[in-house]
Design a protein around this motif. Structure first.
Motif, PDB file in Angstrom:
ATOM      1  N   ASP A   1       0.869  -1.172   0.000  1.00  0.00           N
ATOM      2  CA  ASP A   1       0.000   0.000   0.000  1.00  0.00           C
ATOM      3  C   ASP A   1       0.909   1.227   0.000  1.00  0.00           C
ATOM      4  O   ASP A   1       1.754   1.369   0.876  1.00  0.00           O
TER       5      ASP A   1
ATOM      6  N   ASP B   1       0.363   1.006  -8.779  1.00  0.00           N
ATOM      7  CA  ASP B   1       0.849   0.071  -7.759  1.00  0.00           C
ATOM      8  C   ASP B   1       2.161   0.540  -7.139  1.00  0.00           C
ATOM      9  O   ASP B   1       2.980   1.169  -7.804  1.00  0.00           O
TER      10      ASP B   1
ATOM     11  N   LYS C   1       1.999  -1.104   4.087  1.00  0.00           N
ATOM     12  CA  LYS C   1       1.630  -2.472   4.476  1.00  0.00           C
ATOM     13  C   LYS C   1       1.607  -3.377   3.245  1.00  0.00           C
ATOM     14  O   LYS C   1       1.236  -2.961   2.157  1.00  0.00           O
TER      15      LYS C   1
ATOM     16  N   LEU D   1       0.357  -5.953   0.621  1.00  0.00           N
ATOM     17  CA  LEU D   1      -0.950  -6.357   0.099  1.00  0.00           C
ATOM     18  C   LEU D   1      -0.880  -7.749  -0.519  1.00  0.00           C
ATOM     19  O   LEU D   1      -1.833  -8.509  -0.449  1.00  0.00           O
ATOM     20  N   GLU D   2       0.269  -8.048  -1.184  1.00  0.00           N
ATOM     21  CA  GLU D   2       0.401  -9.339  -1.870  1.00  0.00           C
ATOM     22  C   GLU D   2       1.868  -9.752  -1.894  1.00  0.00           C
ATOM     23  O   GLU D   2       2.737  -8.943  -2.191  1.00  0.00           O
TER      24      GLU D   2
END
Length: 162
Positions: free
Chosen positions: A81, A99, A86, A88-89
């Motif tokens: 993020d 992104d 944090k 995300l993937e």
């Protein structure tokens, strides 16, 4: 007069001809923190304007300080993020415009970079492709190789005195 990181200064060095100095060369303190070639580095990259998707193997030109060198995205570690940082993937296949991600990049030619925290001007870069900036990034960590640069006689004496 004192120069701060990021300032442009002109100076001469004994035993180094002006013609030997090229774009992208970095001068450093050979005693305390000599600069070394980056083997690869981890960076936080934000894709701003890319028409397609970026995956491992993509090799655009990075503009970092005064050097313009092609660097390969060897691994996209995680999508994050961009506001909070944090994860995300984990290990995404690809990233696209908007992104933010943590990636491992490997320069195709010798290149000196540092972490953004330690030396901000050497730790930020722009990713250029198709004559436009497609992404920007900051360097989080660097895996350094051996020092392949030229050093002056006084720097060699100082290294041998240790």
């Amino acid at each position: 007069p004192e120069a701060e990181p990021g300032d442009y200064v002109g100076f001469n060095i004994k035993n180094v001809a002006v013609k030997e100095i090229k774009r992208g060369f970095v001068a450093s303190n050979s005693k305390d923190d000599p600069c070394k070639e980056a083997v690869d580095f981890e960076a936080q990259v934000i894709i701003m304007n890319h028409p397609g998707k970026i995956s491992a193997g993509y090799t655009p030109v990075l503009d970092c300080h005064t050097s313009h060198i092609a660097c390969k995205f060897t691994e996209i570690k995680q999508k994050i993020d961009k506001r909070t940082g944090k994860m995300l993937e984990e290990n995404p296949k690809e990233i696209k415009t908007g992104d933010a991600s943590l990636c491992i990049l490997k320069p195709t030619k010798p290149m000196v970079v540092e972490t953004f925290k330690q030396y901000a001007p050497l730790g930020r870069f722009a990713v250029r492709d198709m004559k436009q900036t497609v992404a920007v990034g900051v360097i989080k960590s660097v895996c350094k190789g051996e020092s392949t640069g030229k050093s002056t006689k006084s720097a060699d004496k100082a290294a041998n005195a240790k």
